[in-house]
Scaffold this active site. Structure first.
Site, short mmCIF file in Angstrom:
data_model
loop_
_atom_site.label_atom_id
_atom_site.label_comp_id
_atom_site.label_asym_id
_atom_site.label_seq_id
_atom_site.Cartn_x
_atom_site.Cartn_y
_atom_site.Cartn_z
N ASP A 54 0.83 -1.10 -0.08
CA ASP A 54 -0.12 -0.11 0.06
C ASP A 54 0.96 1.11 -0.08
O ASP A 54 2.25 1.19 -0.02
CB ASP A 54 -0.99 0.10 1.15
CG ASP A 54 -0.49 0.27 2.55
OD1 ASP A 54 0.98 0.40 2.51
OD2 ASP A 54 -0.97 0.24 3.51
N ILE A 55 0.12 2.48 -0.21
CA ILE A 55 1.04 3.56 -0.37
C ILE A 55 1.25 4.26 1.06
O ILE A 55 0.28 4.31 1.90
CB ILE A 55 0.21 4.75 -1.20
CG1 ILE A 55 -0.30 4.15 -2.52
CG2 ILE A 55 0.95 6.05 -1.46
CD1 ILE A 55 -0.91 5.11 -3.42
N GLU A 94 -5.89 2.17 -0.82
CA GLU A 94 -4.58 2.49 -1.38
C GLU A 94 -3.83 1.16 -1.60
O GLU A 94 -2.77 1.29 -1.47
CB GLU A 94 -3.82 3.61 -0.70
CG GLU A 94 -3.54 3.26 0.95
CD GLU A 94 -4.57 3.43 1.75
OE1 GLU A 94 -4.39 3.76 2.94
OE2 GLU A 94 -5.69 3.63 1.30
#
Length: 641
Positions: A521-522, A564
């Site tokens: 994920d970001i 995300e």
């Protein structure tokens, strides 16, 4: 007297004379065909052998390509890299098992290699052997290896820094069967750690050549090396085999005309004497791959072919006699009946049938056109064409197909009909659009063929309106994409990923092929949304997906897991390789600049199914590894153990 007159009636004698002529024609045709059948039999046999040769050549090339992939993949395996690194740093040799020996044993077993070797890049010593511990520490240029090509192979890899193969040999690495050697450099970044060598029994190749599906009783294929020794076993003479060729090379050397021609890089077919001194039909060609230069031969005994021809000839003669007898009996009965029947009734029936066909064509809802091949001018259109396009019959007769096909110009249409004019095809199918008189267009499917009508060639086109069908197909594709893809990033959504994973899970459970999962994920994505807004956040998600798509394989399954968070399923991939791929993707993301935002980073978790775990535990393990990456500072990759 009356009986005699009836028998010699000209109405009977003339048809019988015709039947006699037919019988003579049948006999002559049978004789000519039986004679030509010999040449046809030989030609067919050559073609069949050529097809067999081509198939085996293709399978051999695939075989070697897969073996090159094996060694190049193994050269990046962590066990090989760590062992080579240790030997470089400590200058010690490894005898017996290492902590990676279990993996190497599985590799040897599954891929049928007989040994894995590591050679020191500086002093040519064997520093590791998975099987032959007694060879560890030996220099490959010593007398013990005089009969092996490994020294030459070692120098080639050092000189070119590429993967190389040696031809078949029979020496210290496998004393039971001849083998081939594959070698490639093992590198870590720019540093050469060792030379990796795989020992492959040549019997693996023999399995390809000895496959006999579709071959005649005395047909066989075999390989001969540039030294005129066999590289596969003979089917027809068991004494000529791979092992005996290398044990007694003088006795089993093959120096036939076919072998000489193929080794001289010539491909052809001939009737020759084979290694058994028997006349055969031989098809031969060279097989070249890397350092391999062999002759690929497929042959069949001429005696068997002659027997086929003799059987067919005898059958033709017997059948021609039988057919002549049947024709004579049936023909006589039919002629007697035909002489008493008028030809007018059949003509009337034919006329009515023709009129019926004309009505069917004219009243068809589909469009039917007839036009000239040279001028392209219409000479006939049915009612369906008139009603669908809106032109009158007289208007159509002044037009050509180009007037109702807005997407096709004269040059393109000439290319479309060229195969029909050249008699290369009997009919063609294509889709385009038709233009109505009122300016509207609609989708059509066209079947076009060239027919001989009224002593001249004419094009006949059968047209079907497929507008509704094409609309339905497009709607189906649209709804499928909505159901299976993420609306923002256009990659698979979580539901589609779940469906794919369930399918791949069945394959994993059945075949136990490696499989790995990357979850990432970001980092600080909420901060991006808060600072720049959700529109910018959406743009970050789309650009990140584009970066990742450039760095994954076609076989990898990439999907948006939610928000995300993303997942990548890597089939036939170990967790170590997946870890390296994840780190490569992480760097690509970190190096990418997003306009107005700058650089963003991602944290990765990598996991693989465990032997004793529930297969679905991979998601929890990957998520835990991702959480660990977050705890350890983000912008990093962690893997589950």
């Amino acid at each position: 007297m009356n009986v005699k007159k009836k028998f010699f009636n000209p109405k009977i004698i003339i048809p019988l004379a015709f039947l006699l002529l037919v019988n003579i024609t049948v006999g002559l045709t049978a004789y000519i065909y039986s004679d030509k059948n010999k040449q046809l039999s030989y030609t067919t046999a050559f073609h069949n052998l050529e097809a067999i040769n081509n198939i085996k050549e293709h399978k051999l090339k695939l075989f070697f390509q897969h073996r090159l992939k094996d060694i190049n993949t193994l050269a990046y395996e962590n066990g090989i890299l760590e062992t080579s690194q240790t030997l470089q740093e400590t200058s010690q040799y490894i005898q017996g098992d290492t902590k990676h020996s279990s993996y190497l044993s599985i590799f040897l077993s599954q891929y049928e290699y007989s040994d894995i070797l590591l050679l020191h890049p500086n002093n040519s010593k064997i520093i590791f052997s998975a099987v032959h511990n007694n060879l560890v520490g030996e220099k490959i240029d010593s007398k013990k290896f005089n009969s092996s090509n490994i020294t030459q192979l070692y120098k080639q890899v050092l000189d070119t820094n590429q993967t190389h193969i040696t031809d078949t040999e029979f020496s210290v690495f496998n004393t039971e069967t001849p083998y081939l050697l594959f070698a490639t450099p093992v590198r870590k970044k720019d540093k050469l750690l060792s030379i990796l060598v795989l020992v492959l029994p040549a019997s693996s190749i023999n399995e390809i050549i000895s496959f006999r599906h579709g071959m005649e009783k005395t047909a066989e294929s075999y390989l001969v090396g540039s030294d005129h020794l066999l590289r596969s076993n003979s089917y027809l003479d068991k004494t000529f085999n791979l092992k005996s060729s290398f044990l007694e090379p003088k006795k089993y050397k093959i120096e036939t005309k076919a072998v000489e021609e193929a080794l001289a890089d010539n491909s052809s077919y001939k009737i020759i004497q084979d290694y058994r001194n028997i006349n055969v039909l031989s098809v031969y060609k060279p097989f070249n791959f890397n350092a391999i230069h062999w002759a690929l031969i497929s042959e069949i005994d001429e005696k068997e072919l002659k027997q086929h021809y003799t059987n067919i000839r005898d059958n033709i003669i017997l059948w021609s006699i039988f057919i002549s007898f049947i024709i004579t009996v049936i023909g006589y009965l039919m002629i007697m009946k035909i002489l008493n029947i008028s030809v007018i009734a059949p003509l009337q029936k034919s006329y009515k049938r023709a009129k019926g066909f004309e009505e069917i064509i004219n009243n068809s809802l589909n469009e039917i056109y007839i036009f000239d091949p040279e001028t392209l001018q219409f000479s006939y259109v049915n009612r369906g064409a008139i009603e669908n396009c809106g032109y009158s019959h007289d208007e159509f007769l002044k037009m050509t197909p180009l007037d109702i096909k807005p997407e096709i110009d004269a040059e393109l249409f000439a290319q479309i009909i060229k195969p029909l004019l050249n008699k290369e095809l009997e009919q063609i199918f294509f889709e385009t659009k038709h233009l109505r008189k009122d300016g509207t267009v609609y989708d059509v499917e066209i079947q076009l063929q060239l027919m001989h009508i009224d002593n001249s060639d004419k094009f006949i086109a059968f047209i079907q309106d497929v507008t509704k069908r094409n609309t339905a197909i497009k709607e189906k594709e649209k709804f499928y994409n909505i159901a299976t893809h993420d609306y923002l990033t256009k990659i698979y959504n979580r539901q589609m990923f779940d469906d794919i994973y369930k399918r791949e899970l069945k394959s994993y459970i059945r075949y136990k092929t490696p499989m790995s999962l990357i979850m990432f994920d970001i980092d600080n994505f909420k901060k991006i949304n808060d600072e720049y807004g959700h529109d910018v956040g959406d743009r970050v998600l789309k650009e990140l997906v584009q970066v990742v798509e450039k760095n994954v394989r076609d076989s990898d399954i990439f999907a948006r897991w939610g928000g995300e968070e993303f997942v990548i399923l890597m089939k036939e991939t170990t967790i170590d390789v997946a870890y390296e791929k994840a780190d490569h993707i992480r760097q690509a993301i970190a190096n990418h600049t997003i306009e107005g935002v700058g650089h963003v980073t991602c944290s990765f978790g990598v996991a693989a199914p465990g032997d004793e775990e529930h297969p679905l535990a991979i998601f929890k393990n990957a998520d835990n590894a991702l959480y660990k990456a977050k705890e350890n500072g983000k912008n990093r990759v962690e893997k589950s153990f």
